[in-house]
Design an enzyme around this catalytic site. Sequence first.
Site, PDB file in Angstrom:
ATOM      1  N   CYS A  14       0.848  -7.778   1.310  1.00 44.54           N
ATOM      2  CA  CYS A  14       0.469  -8.139  -0.064  1.00 44.54           C
ATOM      3  C   CYS A  14       0.592  -9.641  -0.292  1.00 44.54           C
ATOM      4  O   CYS A  14      -0.148 -10.214  -1.071  1.00 44.54           O
ATOM      5  CB  CYS A  14       1.309  -7.359  -1.068  1.00 44.54           C
ATOM      6  SG  CYS A  14       3.065  -7.482  -0.765  1.00 44.54           S
ATOM      7  N   GLU A  21       4.615  -3.168  -7.581  1.00 45.44           N
ATOM      8  CA  GLU A  21       4.414  -4.292  -6.653  1.00 45.44           C
ATOM      9  C   GLU A  21       3.010  -4.127  -6.106  1.00 45.44           C
ATOM     10  O   GLU A  21       2.761  -3.228  -5.302  1.00 45.44           O
ATOM     11  CB  GLU A  21       5.412  -4.224  -5.496  1.00 45.44           C
ATOM     12  CG  GLU A  21       6.858  -4.223  -5.892  1.00 45.44           C
ATOM     13  CD  GLU A  21       7.305  -5.544  -6.473  1.00 45.44           C
ATOM     14  OE1 GLU A  21       6.754  -6.597  -6.088  1.00 45.44           O
ATOM     15  OE2 GLU A  21       8.201  -5.526  -7.333  1.00 45.44           O
ATOM     16  N   GLU A  28      -8.745  -8.931  -2.642  1.00 42.17           N
ATOM     17  CA  GLU A  28      -7.764  -8.735  -1.583  1.00 42.17           C
ATOM     18  C   GLU A  28      -8.424  -7.944  -0.456  1.00 42.17           C
ATOM     19  O   GLU A  28      -8.888  -6.824  -0.662  1.00 42.17           O
ATOM     20  CB  GLU A  28      -6.565  -7.945  -2.121  1.00 42.17           C
ATOM     21  CG  GLU A  28      -5.483  -7.776  -1.084  1.00 42.17           C
ATOM     22  CD  GLU A  28      -4.280  -7.003  -1.605  1.00 42.17           C
ATOM     23  OE1 GLU A  28      -4.456  -5.927  -2.200  1.00 42.17           O
ATOM     24  OE2 GLU A  28      -3.149  -7.486  -1.401  1.00 42.17           O
ATOM     25  N   LYS A  47       7.822   9.291  -2.092  1.00 44.49           N
ATOM     26  CA  LYS A  47       6.580   9.728  -1.455  1.00 44.49           C
ATOM     27  C   LYS A  47       6.022   8.600  -0.595  1.00 44.49           C
ATOM     28  O   LYS A  47       5.488   7.622  -1.101  1.00 44.49           O
ATOM     29  CB  LYS A  47       5.521  10.130  -2.496  1.00 44.49           C
ATOM     30  CG  LYS A  47       4.374  10.884  -1.807  1.00 44.49           C
ATOM     31  CD  LYS A  47       3.071  10.834  -2.527  1.00 44.49           C
ATOM     32  CE  LYS A  47       2.295   9.586  -2.306  1.00 44.49           C
ATOM     33  NZ  LYS A  47       1.823   9.363  -0.912  1.00 44.49           N
TER      34      LYS A  47
HETATM   35  O1  TXE Z   1      -3.279   1.903  -1.123  1.00 41.08           O
HETATM   36  P1  TXE Z   1      -2.892   2.751  -2.340  1.00 41.08           P
HETATM   37  P2  TXE Z   1      -4.430   2.182  -0.112  1.00 41.08           P
HETATM   38  C1  TXE Z   1      -3.935  -2.686  -1.271  1.00 41.08           C
HETATM   39  C2  TXE Z   1      -4.851  -3.191  -0.203  1.00 41.08           C
HETATM   40  C3  TXE Z   1      -5.549  -1.984   0.250  1.00 41.08           C
HETATM   41  C4  TXE Z   1      -5.696  -1.248  -1.052  1.00 41.08           C
HETATM   42  C5  TXE Z   1      -5.869   0.194  -0.932  1.00 41.08           C
HETATM   43  O2  TXE Z   1      -5.758  -4.098  -0.752  1.00 41.08           O
HETATM   44  O3  TXE Z   1      -6.774  -2.248   0.829  1.00 41.08           O
HETATM   45  O4  TXE Z   1      -4.491  -1.485  -1.712  1.00 41.08           O
HETATM   46  O5  TXE Z   1      -4.957   0.717   0.012  1.00 41.08           O
HETATM   47  C6  TXE Z   1      -0.324   6.420  -3.189  1.00 41.08           C
HETATM   48  N1  TXE Z   1      -1.265   8.253  -7.879  1.00 41.08           N
HETATM   49  N2  TXE Z   1      -2.593  -2.433  -0.808  1.00 41.08           N
HETATM   50  O6  TXE Z   1      -5.521   3.002  -0.630  1.00 41.08           O
HETATM   51  O7  TXE Z   1      -3.954   3.722  -2.698  1.00 41.08           O
HETATM   52  C7  TXE Z   1      -0.691   6.546  -1.743  1.00 41.08           C
HETATM   53  O8  TXE Z   1      -0.585   7.898  -1.331  1.00 41.08           O
HETATM   54  C8  TXE Z   1      -0.084   8.013  -7.262  1.00 41.08           C
HETATM   55  C9  TXE Z   1      -1.625  -3.391  -1.221  1.00 41.08           C
HETATM   56  O9  TXE Z   1      -3.803   2.692   1.087  1.00 41.08           O
HETATM   57  O10 TXE Z   1      -2.424   1.800  -3.334  1.00 41.08           O
HETATM   58  C10 TXE Z   1       0.336   5.627  -1.108  1.00 41.08           C
HETATM   59  O11 TXE Z   1       1.589   6.303  -0.995  1.00 41.08           O
HETATM   60  N3  TXE Z   1      -0.007   7.531  -6.014  1.00 41.08           N
HETATM   61  C11 TXE Z   1      -0.258  -2.977  -0.934  1.00 41.08           C
HETATM   62  C12 TXE Z   1       0.454   4.493  -2.117  1.00 41.08           C
HETATM   63  O12 TXE Z   1      -0.021   5.044  -3.337  1.00 41.08           O
HETATM   64  C13 TXE Z   1      -1.144   7.254  -5.355  1.00 41.08           C
HETATM   65  C14 TXE Z   1       0.029  -2.059   0.160  1.00 41.08           C
HETATM   66  C15 TXE Z   1      -0.353   3.247  -1.787  1.00 41.08           C
HETATM   67  O13 TXE Z   1      -1.700   3.607  -1.708  1.00 41.08           O
HETATM   68  C16 TXE Z   1      -2.396   7.468  -5.962  1.00 41.08           C
HETATM   69  C17 TXE Z   1      -1.035  -1.122   0.428  1.00 41.08           C
HETATM   70  C18 TXE Z   1      -2.428   7.995  -7.274  1.00 41.08           C
HETATM   71  N4  TXE Z   1      -3.576   8.211  -7.934  1.00 41.08           N
HETATM   72  C19 TXE Z   1      -2.290  -1.378  -0.024  1.00 41.08           C
HETATM   73  N5  TXE Z   1      -3.352   7.088  -5.070  1.00 41.08           N
HETATM   74  C20 TXE Z   1       0.829  -3.965  -1.184  1.00 41.08           C
HETATM   75  N6  TXE Z   1       0.974  -4.438  -2.409  1.00 41.08           N
HETATM   76  O14 TXE Z   1       1.592  -4.299  -0.301  1.00 41.08           O
HETATM   77  C21 TXE Z   1      -2.716   6.664  -3.966  1.00 41.08           C
HETATM   78  N7  TXE Z   1      -1.377   6.766  -4.133  1.00 41.08           N
END
Ligand code: TXE
Length: 492
Positions: free
Chosen positions: A287, A253, A388, A178
Site C-alpha cells: 500500500c 488502512e 493504485e 478473516k
Molecule cells: O483487495 P480487497 P483485493 C488494493 C490493491 C488491489 C485492490 C484490490 O490496489 O489491487 O486493493 O485487491 C476482503 N466486505 N489493496 O481485491 O478486496 C477480502 O476477502 C468485507 C490494497 O484483493 O480490498 C480480503 O480479506 N470484506 C491493500 C480483504 O477484504 C471484503 C492490500 C482485502 O481485499 C469485501 C490489498 C467486502 N465486500 C489490496 N470484499 C493495502 N492497503 O495494503 C473483499 N473483502
Amino acid sequence: MAQQPRNYKMMIGGEFVTAASGKTREIRDPGNGHVVAIVPEGGKEDIDAAVGKARQAFDHGPWKQTSALDRGKLLFRIADGIRANAAKLAELEVLSCGKPLAEAEYDIADAANCFEFYGGMATKIHGETMQVPANSLSFVVREPIGVCGQIVPWNYPLLMSSWKLAPALAAGNTCVLKPSELTPLTALELASILVEAGVPSGVVNIVTGPGPGCGDALSAHPQVDKIAFTGGTATGRHVMNAAAGNLKKVSLELGGKNPNIVFADADFEAAVDGALFGAFANQGEVCSAGSRLLVDRKIHKKFVEAMVKKIPNIKVGHGMTPGVKMGPVVSRLHLEKIEGYVASGIAEGAKLVCGGKRPSDKSLAGGNFIEPTIFDDVTPSMKIAREEIFGPVLAVIPFDTEEEAIQIANDTEYGLAAGVWSRDINRALRVVRELRCGITWINTYHPTFNEMPWGGYKQSGTGRELGLYGIEEYLETKQVNINLDEAPIAWY
Ligand code: TXE
C-alpha cells in the site's frame, strides 16, 4: 518444493472446524499454479458462529478477568510461538502470496516483534485524572471495545493479522479474524500457535472465506463492536457502509499512490536504490509503494538510466528460488489487471523504458510473473499516475521546482506515504511539512517500525495501526465522576 496439498480447518470457539456449508477452496502457489492447500470456504453461518463465540468470551468468559500482566505474557508466548515456527510460516507465505523468501522471513520476524511490542504495552494502558470544577473527583479508565472483526489482505498475510490481533488482545478485546481468501495459510497456522500459547477459547476465532458472503457478514454483524480492515479503497468503502448498521467503530488502512520525490542534491546512488526498492519490494504489492517517482528535471534522464541499469539485478522467479528478488504477483486476475495498466500507460503516451511484459523464461510460464516495469515521462493526469496499480510498475514524473513537486505529490485522492531525497535537511523538512499523508521518509523508503503509527490521510483510510496510537483503536474511554460532597444538591 512440490508438496501434497495440506487440508486446513479454521478455528471457531477453540475448535478446528470445516465450513458449515462443507465448501472448500484450493490455495494455489502464484509461482507455478500448483495447489498447496485446501481450506474451508466459510460464509455467513460461520461468521455468525464465530461472532457468537467471541461475544460469549468477551461478555462471560475468563478473558475479562485476565490481568493486563497475564495478557502481556500471553502475547510474549505468541511471539515465541511465531519464532519457533518461523521457517514454516515464511515458506507458506512464499507459497501463497509469492514474495521472495528473504522478504517473507523478514515479515515473520516482524510479526513476532509486533506481538512482543503489544505484549509490553498491555501493562501500560492507563487512564488519567483531571481537575474538574466543584467538589468532584473525576478520572478516566480505558476499557476494551468488545468483539473486533478484523479483515486482512493478501500482501502481508501474517504481518497484517499480527498488526490487528496484537493490540486488540493487549487491550482485552476478543476477535474474529478473516484473512484474505487467497492467502489464509499463515493465519490458520497462527491459530495453532494461539492455542498452544494459551489463548482462551473464543478469544480469537479465525474464519476463512471470501469478501462477499463472509467478509461482508463480519462487517455488517450487529454483535460486532469494531471493524478493522486493510485492503483496497473501494472495499474499504463497502466495509464502512456495512459497519454503519450498528455504528461500529471503524479503522481502515487502504490504498496509496505514493510520491517518492528525488531532488538534484540527493545522494544519487542511495536515491536510485531507494527508488527501486520503493517501487519493486514485494512485487510492488504494497500500500505504501513509492509508485510515483518525482525526479528533479536536472538529474531526471541520468536517474532513469541508472535505475534501468540496475533492473537486471532484480532477478524475477519463484520466491523459493535462491537469489530471486521479485516473485510472482498474487493471482492471474491481478496480473491481468496490472497488464491493463501497462497498456493504458502506453496508450496515454508514457514512455515504457523497461519491463511491461511477462518474462520470456519458459520455466516461469505457469506463474503470475511480470517484469519490473518503468514508465518515464508520465504526466500527473495519466491513469498510471493516478490509480493504485499494486504491482511492479513505476511511473516517473519530472518536476522543475520544489513547489511543483509538492503540488504533484499532493494531487491525489490518497494520502498514505511519501519519500523525500535531499541532502538539504531544511528542504526535506519543508517538503514533508507540506505533504498530506500519514507516513513520510527522508533519504530512505519503506522502513516500518512497530513503534510508529501507520495509516493515511484522505482516502487512504482512517485510524492508525502500530505504536502507541494503534492500541487507541482498540480502547473505549470511560469517565468516572465521584461526588465528594455529601449534602443533596437541592436543585428542586
Ligand atoms: O483487495 P480487497 P483485493 C488494493 C490493491 C488491489 C485492490 C484490490 O490496489 O489491487 O486493493 O485487491 C476482503 N466486505 N489493496 O481485491 O478486496 C477480502 O476477502 C468485507 C490494497 O484483493 O480490498 C480480503 O480479506 N470484506 C491493500 C480483504 O477484504 C471484503 C492490500 C482485502 O481485499 C469485501 C490489498 C467486502 N465486500 C489490496 N470484499 C493495502 N492497503 O495494503 C473483499 N473483502
